[in-house]
Write a protein that holds these residues in place. Structure first.
Motif, PDB file in Angstrom:
ATOM      1  N   GLN A  18     -10.701 -15.113   1.890  1.00 43.82           N
ATOM      2  CA  GLN A  18     -10.280 -14.652   3.210  1.00 43.82           C
ATOM      3  C   GLN A  18      -9.271 -13.513   3.096  1.00 43.82           C
ATOM      4  N   THR A  19      -9.319 -12.606   4.068  1.00 43.19           N
ATOM      5  CA  THR A  19      -8.286 -11.590   4.175  1.00 43.19           C
ATOM      6  C   THR A  19      -7.099 -12.158   4.959  1.00 43.19           C
ATOM      7  N   ILE A  20      -6.010 -11.421   4.957  1.00 43.50           N
ATOM      8  CA  ILE A  20      -4.845 -11.829   5.738  1.00 43.50           C
ATOM      9  C   ILE A  20      -5.215 -11.924   7.213  1.00 43.50           C
ATOM     10  N   LEU A  48      -3.732  -0.123  12.771  1.00 47.45           N
ATOM     11  CA  LEU A  48      -2.876  -0.931  13.636  1.00 47.45           C
ATOM     12  C   LEU A  48      -2.522  -2.265  13.000  1.00 47.45           C
ATOM     13  N   CYS A  49      -3.389  -2.761  12.131  1.00 48.55           N
ATOM     14  CA  CYS A  49      -3.142  -4.071  11.532  1.00 48.55           C
ATOM     15  C   CYS A  49      -2.294  -3.989  10.269  1.00 48.55           C
ATOM     16  N   ASN A  50      -1.708  -2.824   9.992  1.00 46.56           N
ATOM     17  CA  ASN A  50      -0.848  -2.712   8.813  1.00 46.56           C
ATOM     18  C   ASN A  50       0.296  -3.724   8.872  1.00 46.56           C
ATOM     19  N   VAL A  51       0.446  -4.448   7.786  1.00 40.75           N
ATOM     20  CA  VAL A  51       1.515  -5.433   7.646  1.00 40.75           C
ATOM     21  C   VAL A  51       2.255  -5.159   6.343  1.00 40.75           C
ATOM     22  N   GLU A  52       3.415  -5.760   6.217  1.00 43.20           N
ATOM     23  CA  GLU A  52       4.189  -5.627   4.985  1.00 43.20           C
ATOM     24  C   GLU A  52       3.926  -6.864   4.122  1.00 43.20           C
ATOM     25  N   VAL A  53       3.375  -6.645   2.939  1.00 40.23           N
ATOM     26  CA  VAL A  53       3.037  -7.741   2.027  1.00 40.23           C
ATOM     27  C   VAL A  53       3.894  -7.612   0.778  1.00 40.23           C
ATOM     28  N   ASN A  54       4.835  -8.514   0.642  1.00 33.91           N
ATOM     29  CA  ASN A  54       5.764  -8.465  -0.497  1.00 33.91           C
ATOM     30  C   ASN A  54       6.377  -7.074  -0.654  1.00 33.91           C
ATOM     31  N   VAL A  71       4.369 -12.090   4.197  1.00 31.21           N
ATOM     32  CA  VAL A  71       3.772 -11.071   5.057  1.00 31.21           C
ATOM     33  C   VAL A  71       4.606 -10.924   6.327  1.00 31.21           C
ATOM     34  N   VAL A  72       4.926  -9.684   6.649  1.00 27.46           N
ATOM     35  CA  VAL A  72       5.677  -9.380   7.871  1.00 27.46           C
ATOM     36  C   VAL A  72       4.782  -8.552   8.777  1.00 27.46           C
ATOM     37  N   SER A  73       4.532  -9.064   9.977  1.00 29.03           N
ATOM     38  CA  SER A  73       3.738  -8.340  10.970  1.00 29.03           C
ATOM     39  C   SER A  73       4.555  -8.018  12.207  1.00 29.03           C
ATOM     40  N   GLU A  74       5.199  -9.038  12.775  1.00 36.88           N
ATOM     41  CA  GLU A  74       5.946  -8.852  14.017  1.00 36.88           C
ATOM     42  C   GLU A  74       7.386  -8.447  13.720  1.00 36.88           C
ATOM     43  N   SER A  75       7.557  -7.179  13.378  1.00 32.90           N
ATOM     44  CA  SER A  75       8.897  -6.637  13.174  1.00 32.90           C
ATOM     45  C   SER A  75       9.034  -5.373  14.011  1.00 32.90           C
ATOM     46  N   LEU A  76      10.245  -4.951  14.259  1.00 38.13           N
ATOM     47  CA  LEU A  76      10.492  -3.744  15.033  1.00 38.13           C
ATOM     48  C   LEU A  76       9.843  -2.536  14.360  1.00 38.13           C
TER      49      LEU A  76
END
Length: 237
Positions: A18-20, A48-54, A71-76
């Motif tokens: 699975q993907t994130i 748009l779905c770019n997230v921060e992974v480690n 994984v960080v998605s909902e950040s400012l």
């Protein structure tokens, strides 16, 4: 033992392969997206779905889930970047929501509301793009195309017709039609094809159906795009 990664402080279970994005949707967590659809091969174009992974920026729709990821998605920062991307999508095309028959059913508009976009920020480019109304049942307004390639993938992977393709790069990028004349009337596209119905904006519309559902009673008039996405993407056939 169930494998998990952390998404915005929550443990998200996932299956191997699975993907994130897939794992997040399965767990009921919305990550903004436009070019992703669970029925088709991930494309990774809208960003748009770019997230921060480690600590690294990755596309959630293509990046595999792994045990121990943070994984960080909902950040400012992430949502600020998404808002800028959405603003660029609006000014790079000709998107005029008040006069568009897709208003209230448009995913681009829905994402803009979700991200609390209140202006376009950038100068409008007002590109000169044609409208192809040659087909008896289907119209394409190239002004509204965001190059998500969903119609390309739907035509290839489900309809088996290869009607659409994306050509060029940058300002010269364009959606093209696979027919001798380059017009829709001479293609194999039919009103029942999945590619006809997959467009997230008003670029591909079925003729004689505009405004049958009044504004105020449309999909995103009563539900946010995050709610609709969880219902649709989480319950695919």
């Amino acid at each position: 033992m169930t494998q998990t990664f952390m998404l915005d402080g929550l443990a998200i279970p996932f299956e191997e392969g699975q993907t994130i994005m897939e794992a997040a949707i399965a767990a009921g967590h919305y990550i903004p997206h436009l070019c992703y659809h669970p029925d088709f091969t991930p494309y990774g174009s809208c960003k748009l779905c770019n997230v921060e992974v480690n600590g690294k920026i990755c596309a959630a729709c293509t990046f595999p889930a792994r045990e121990g990821q943070t994984v960080v998605s909902e950040s400012l920062e992430r949502n600020s970047d998404r808002q800028r991307i959405t603003q660029m999508l609006f000014v790079e095309g000709n998107h005029f929501c008040p006069s568009c028959e897709k208003s209230g059913n448009c995913q681009l508009q829905g994402v803009a509301y979700h991200l609390k976009m209140t202006d376009d920020h950038f100068n409008h480019q007002f590109p000169h793009r044609e409208i192809d109304a040659s087909h008896p049942d289907i119209l394409i307004d190239f002004n509204r195309c965001i190059f998500c390639a969903l119609c390309v993938r739907a035509s290839q992977e489900e309809d088996g017709k290869d009607v659409f393709a994306i050509s060029g790069r940058g300002i010269n990028k364009r959606l093209i039609i696979n027919s001798d004349s380059g017009q829709l009337r001479d293609s194999e596209l039919t009103v029942n094809d999945r590619a006809t119905h997959i467009c997230p904006t008003g670029a591909i519309v079925i003729k004689h159906t505009a405004y049958q559902v009044p504004i105020g009673d449309r999909q995103y008039d009563h539900q946010s795009i995050s709610e609709v996405s969880m219902e649709q993407d989480g319950n695919v056939s």
